[in-house]
Design an enzyme around this catalytic site. Structure first.
Site, PDB file in Angstrom:
ATOM      1  N   ASP A 201     111.330  -6.851 135.940  1.00  0.00           N
ATOM      2  CA  ASP A 201     110.503  -6.741 136.907  1.00  0.00           C
ATOM      3  C   ASP A 201     110.594  -5.630 138.085  1.00  0.00           C
ATOM      4  OD1 ASP A 201     109.535  -7.501 139.906  1.00  0.00           O
ATOM      5  OD2 ASP A 201     108.861  -9.460 138.687  1.00  0.00           O
TER       6      ASP A 201
ATOM      7  N   THR B 175     101.142   3.729 148.488  1.00  0.00           N
ATOM      8  CA  THR B 175     101.549   2.547 149.297  1.00  0.00           C
ATOM      9  C   THR B 175     100.965   1.413 148.794  1.00  0.00           C
ATOM     10  OG1 THR B 175     102.707   1.781 151.084  1.00  0.00           O
ATOM     11  CG2 THR B 175     100.293   2.525 151.206  1.00  0.00           C
TER      12      THR B 175
ATOM     13  N   THR C 107     104.090  -3.391 139.979  1.00  0.00           N
ATOM     14  CA  THR C 107     103.531  -2.849 140.974  1.00  0.00           C
ATOM     15  C   THR C 107     104.282  -2.806 142.407  1.00  0.00           C
ATOM     16  OG1 THR C 107     102.402  -4.808 141.486  1.00  0.00           O
ATOM     17  CG2 THR C 107     101.176  -3.364 140.263  1.00  0.00           C
ATOM     18  N   ASP C 108     105.111  -3.786 142.631  1.00  0.00           N
ATOM     19  CA  ASP C 108     105.881  -3.993 143.778  1.00  0.00           C
ATOM     20  C   ASP C 108     106.537  -2.965 144.444  1.00  0.00           C
ATOM     21  OD1 ASP C 108     105.030  -6.466 143.905  1.00  0.00           O
ATOM     22  OD2 ASP C 108     106.895  -7.684 143.275  1.00  0.00           O
TER      23      ASP C 108
ATOM     24  N   GLN D 151     105.015   2.933 161.521  1.00  0.00           N
ATOM     25  CA  GLN D 151     104.516   1.587 160.834  1.00  0.00           C
ATOM     26  C   GLN D 151     103.115   1.756 160.774  1.00  0.00           C
ATOM     27  OE1 GLN D 151     105.767  -1.824 163.165  1.00  0.00           O
ATOM     28  NE2 GLN D 151     107.871  -0.882 163.544  1.00  0.00           N
ATOM     29  N   CYS D 152     102.320   2.600 161.196  1.00  0.00           N
ATOM     30  CA  CYS D 152     100.958   2.716 160.879  1.00  0.00           C
ATOM     31  C   CYS D 152     100.647   3.498 159.702  1.00  0.00           C
ATOM     32  CB  CYS D 152     100.550   3.892 161.936  1.00  0.00           C
ATOM     33  SG  CYS D 152     100.368   2.976 163.699  1.00  0.00           S
TER      34      CYS D 152
ATOM     35  N   THR E 119     104.184  -6.621 135.477  1.00  0.00           N
ATOM     36  CA  THR E 119     103.384  -7.521 135.274  1.00  0.00           C
ATOM     37  C   THR E 119     102.501  -7.455 133.939  1.00  0.00           C
ATOM     38  OG1 THR E 119     103.050  -8.199 137.596  1.00  0.00           O
ATOM     39  CG2 THR E 119     101.210  -8.790 136.077  1.00  0.00           C
TER      40      THR E 119
END
Length: 337
Positions: free
Chosen positions: A58, A161, A90-91, A273-274, A13
């Site tokens: 990208d 993350t 950033t993705d 997942q936490c 970006t």
């Protein structure tokens, strides 16, 4: 003598322009934007050079081959610069930061990944401050590891993350303290920094393509849809489980497929997942099957890091048992056991 920093512009970006299809990178456009930033010519700035990748990407299109290309650029210039800044979308920035942390062995210089949520061509771009501070951090030689800088925070790359699509602080480090806070001064958290081993010589370990998958569990998952892929086609799989490593253990197709995958030699790893906390296989009965099948708990590693670490360990040519052992071993400050 002034410090020297190499900027690797991979896309993202920060250097994009608006098009009819949305923001996209434009070849040989970004360097002109840098000429307009007066702070980059300040007498207190280190000397810097920029390497523009071709094609610009990208970060949604960045994967193993691109990680290797970035690693090669750093390796080939390693002795000529005091630090490196990698401009990246950033993705998938946390994936790239994690991969580089394993690939760049014996690193004793800062490698700082940064980018922007708003393109540099826009009035309110966050890219100027991110770029300027990243260059300064890269030149100072304090955080001699792969880092990620955004919005006043320096994070360990393999602990980061992406948690926001629209906040200027797009990243968090849920299980590890920040490496530095940037305000009027740059305040390093020296206790949190990696202490390089002087005996380690710098080298690049190039990653190779390996069939690795990520599966996120959800209530009611119809595992039969994934069964053949998991049990027969993957060398490694990262399971994003509930809580401390729990799965729907009453789902027999699921349990049997994971068992077959393990029996077929796949490395089954378990993340949570936490965002915060750690996996503890066997704490609950619903995670005990994974423990019995030889699955490896990733403790508090992020999914991004678990994926990158699997690529790295497979690329090193280790045996399955050695990979399991090292997945549970802290190699680059990526986990707290």
């Amino acid at each position: 003598m002034k410090k020297r920093v190499c900027i690797l512009y991979t896309g993202g970006t920060i250097g994009m322009v608006p098009t009819e299809q949305g923001y996209a990178p434009k070849k040989r456009y970004f360097t002109g934007l840098l000429d307009e930033i007066s702070q980059l010519k300040n007498k207190d700035m280190p000397n810097w050079d920029i390497v523009e990748f071709d094609p610009l990407l990208d970060s949604a299109n960045v994967a193993v081959d691109e990680w290797v290309n970035i690693g090669r650029e750093i390796r080939d210039r390693y002795n000529n610069y005091d630090g490196f800044v990698v401009l990246h979308g950033t993705d998938t920035m946390s994936y790239t930061a994690s991969a580089l942390s394993f690939m760049l062995e014996g690193l004793d210089k800062p490698v700082v990944l940064t980018g922007a949520q708003i393109p540099l061509c826009e009035l309110r771009s966050d890219g100027r401050d991110n770029l300027i501070n990243s260059i300064v951090i890269a030149s100072e030689g304090v955080a001699n590891e792969v880092c990620l800088y955004f919005a006043g925070k320096l994070l360990r790359g393999n602990r980061s993350t992406k948690t926001s699509a629209d906040e200027l602080m797009a990243f968090t480090s849920p299980n590890y303290p920040v490496l530095a806070n940037v305000g009027i001064d740059i305040k390093y958290n020296h206790q949190a920094l990696i202490k390089p081993k002087q005996a380690d010589k710098f080298k690049l370990t190039e990653l190779r393509q390996v069939p690795i998958g990520v599966l996120k569990f959800f209530p009611g998952i119809q595992f039969e849809l994934f069964e053949q892929i998991i049990s027969e086609r993957l060398s490694g799989v990262v399971l994003e489980t509930f809580g401390e490593g729990n799965i729907p253990s009453n789902n027999r197709p699921l349990v049997n497929s994971i068992k077959r995958a393990s029996e077929n030699g796949a490395i089954v790893t378990v993340c949570s997942q936490c965002y915060q906390g750690t996996t503890k296989l066997g704490t609950y009965a619903t995670s005990n099957a994974l423990k019995e099948f030889g699955a490896v708990g990733c403790y508090d590693m992020t999914t991004e890091t678990a994926v990158a670490k699997l690529y790295y360990l497979f690329s090193c040519g280790y045996s399955g048992e050695k990979i399991k052992e090292l997945m549970e071993t802290d190699l680059r400050g990526e986990m707290t056991k």
